[in-house]
Design a protein around this motif. Structure first.
Motif, mmCIF file in Angstrom:
data_model
loop_
_atom_site.group_PDB
_atom_site.id
_atom_site.type_symbol
_atom_site.label_atom_id
_atom_site.label_comp_id
_atom_site.label_asym_id
_atom_site.label_seq_id
_atom_site.Cartn_x
_atom_site.Cartn_y
_atom_site.Cartn_z
ATOM 1 N N UNK A 1 0.837 -1.194 0.000
ATOM 2 C CA UNK A 1 0.000 0.000 0.000
ATOM 3 C C UNK A 1 0.882 1.260 0.000
ATOM 4 N N UNK B 1 -8.995 0.463 -1.647
ATOM 5 C CA UNK B 1 -8.187 1.484 -0.965
ATOM 6 C C UNK B 1 -8.866 2.077 0.267
ATOM 7 N N UNK B 2 -10.112 1.674 0.538
ATOM 8 C CA UNK B 2 -10.772 2.179 1.740
ATOM 9 C C UNK B 2 -10.484 1.240 2.911
ATOM 10 N N UNK B 3 -9.273 1.397 3.438
ATOM 11 C CA UNK B 3 -8.829 0.523 4.527
ATOM 12 C C UNK B 3 -8.384 1.383 5.703
ATOM 13 N N UNK B 4 -8.801 0.973 6.911
ATOM 14 C CA UNK B 4 -8.396 1.705 8.109
ATOM 15 C C UNK B 4 -6.886 1.583 8.313
ATOM 16 N N UNK B 5 -6.301 2.603 8.964
ATOM 17 C CA UNK B 5 -4.825 2.575 9.082
ATOM 18 C C UNK B 5 -4.316 1.384 9.903
ATOM 19 N N UNK B 6 -5.091 0.923 10.890
ATOM 20 C CA UNK B 6 -4.622 -0.235 11.669
ATOM 21 C C UNK B 6 -4.855 -1.555 10.922
ATOM 22 N N UNK C 1 0.817 9.404 5.453
ATOM 23 C CA UNK C 1 0.327 9.849 4.149
ATOM 24 C C UNK C 1 0.982 11.191 3.762
ATOM 25 N N UNK D 1 -4.021 0.343 5.994
ATOM 26 C CA UNK D 1 -4.055 1.640 5.300
ATOM 27 C C UNK D 1 -2.964 2.560 5.824
ATOM 28 N N UNK D 2 -3.021 3.809 5.426
ATOM 29 C CA UNK D 2 -1.996 4.771 5.857
ATOM 30 C C UNK D 2 -2.620 5.785 6.798
ATOM 31 N N UNK E 1 -17.878 2.754 3.772
ATOM 32 C CA UNK E 1 -16.504 3.073 4.133
ATOM 33 C C UNK E 1 -16.134 2.214 5.339
ATOM 34 N N UNK E 2 -14.855 2.202 5.677
ATOM 35 C CA UNK E 2 -14.482 1.474 6.909
ATOM 36 C C UNK E 2 -14.973 2.248 8.133
ATOM 37 N N UNK F 1 -12.792 8.264 -0.328
ATOM 38 C CA UNK F 1 -11.487 7.681 0.018
ATOM 39 C C UNK F 1 -10.552 8.711 0.666
ATOM 40 N N UNK G 1 -7.601 8.988 0.022
ATOM 41 C CA UNK G 1 -6.459 9.210 -0.874
ATOM 42 C C UNK G 1 -6.785 10.013 -2.131
#
Lengths: 146, 193
Positions: free
Chosen positions: A4, A62-67, A76, A70-71, B99-100, B31, B33
């Protein structure tokens, strides 16, 4: 996490190269351009960020939590800075190779980016560094406090 | 006020599932990003545009203002969250989540405060250039409600904080302008500014 990070870094490098081309075009900084053609520069300037973002979002979720891989915002921001810096370095190297014959003698050490209207980046940088190495004591006060 | 806010949230989030295309677009816009990176890239372009050194200097000081506004807006949200913590909509409601599940408090929206800080900073430098980022941030805010991670009041709160912070940063930038100009002059030695 690692993939990522690399993906985001590549996204920013590619997109920033395109964006710098557009900025240089609108600022008239010919020494930074990959081509004298306005159409080609617009094409590179828009297609690089669009392609980079399309690739980034199409290749993975890409919608992933940082833990969860994700970043976080600090990482970031750091990656953005490093990516943009790498994009800038690659732009200066590539534009130097393309514009290697773009040399002018009538440069001023106070022009900064403006000197790239007349010459390539490394020519301007070497000129400035030579000038400042021999005149820094004299100029520092006058220049910075001007 | 709170019930209107929640009712509005339920109405907007209730639209999820009615159009697959809209859901996909919102998933993209929301997102972490897309919009933040897009605004960052716009700031990068701003560094170079400007036909003369004086105009470019205005833009470059504008970039400093935008970054400071973004950072201070984030800080303001952090401080507010020490005293007030509102649960995310998906904690209290049956939400259609696109979303998460973020773990930080809902009010005020941190993402909107940061991105709005940048967009309003650009507005202070060049009104025409700021139209696109402001619209983008507007969609970003709406998308975050639609996606089920913020109430409308969170978005408005984030934007209001950003507006206030940006206003003060612009005032402050006039005081520290000689310092910023000095930094840019050092950058000019390396042909970076």
């Amino acid at each position: 996490m690692f993939t990522f990070t690399i993906d985001y870094f590549i996204l920013i490098i590619l997109a920033s190269i395109g964006v710098i081309q557009l900025g240089a075009l609108y600022g008239g900084l010919k020494g930074l351009l990959f081509s004298k053609s306005i159409v080609f520069t617009h094409f590179v300037g828009f297609s690089l960020p669009v392609t980079a973002f399309t690739w980034f979002f199409m290749t993975d979720s890409r919608n992933i939590n940082d833990y969860a891989g994700g970043l976080d915002s600090n990482i970031q921001a750091l990656l953005f800075f490093l990516g943009a810096l790498t994009g800038w370095i690659l732009t200066t190297i590539l534009s130097f190779i393309i514009n290697i014959h773009m040399k002018r003698k009538d440069l001023s050490p106070f022009e900064g980016l403006d000197s790239l209207k007349k010459t390539n980046y490394f020519n301007a940088l070497i000129f400035n560094l030579k000038y400042w190495r021999s005149n820094w004591r004299l100029q520092m006060k006058r220049y910075l406090l001007r | 006020m709170a019930s209107t806010d929640e009712a509005l949230f339920v109405a907007i989030n209730g639209l999820v599932g009615q159009s697959h295309l809209v859901d996909e677009i919102v998933t993209l816009i929301v997102s972490d990003y897309l919009v933040p990176a897009g605004l960052g890239l716009l700031l990068l372009a701003m560094w170079f545009i400007g036909k003369s050194q004086n105009i470019r200097e205005e833009y470059q000081i504008g970039v400093f203002v935008c970054l400071t506004s973004m950072a201070l807006s984030n800080l303001a949200v952090l401080v507010i969250n020490i005293f007030y913590s509102r649960a995310r909509p998906f904690i209290d409601h049956d939400v259609n989540l696109l979303f998460y599940e973020p773990t930080d408090p809902s009010f005020p929206s941190n993402s909107i405060a940061a991105t709005c800080g940048i967009a309003m900073g650009i507005w202070g430098v060049n009104r025409r250039l700021s139209i696109m980022p402001l619209i983008l941030v507007g969609f970003y805010g709406l998308a975050r409600i639609y996606a089920g991670i913020h109430y409308p009041l969170d978005i408005i709160g984030g934007a209001a904080i950003a507006a206030l912070v940006t206003f003060f940063v612009f005032k402050l930038s006039k005081l520290v302008r000689p310092l910023l100009t000095g930094v840019l002059r050092i950058g000019r030695i390396l042909c970076l500014a």
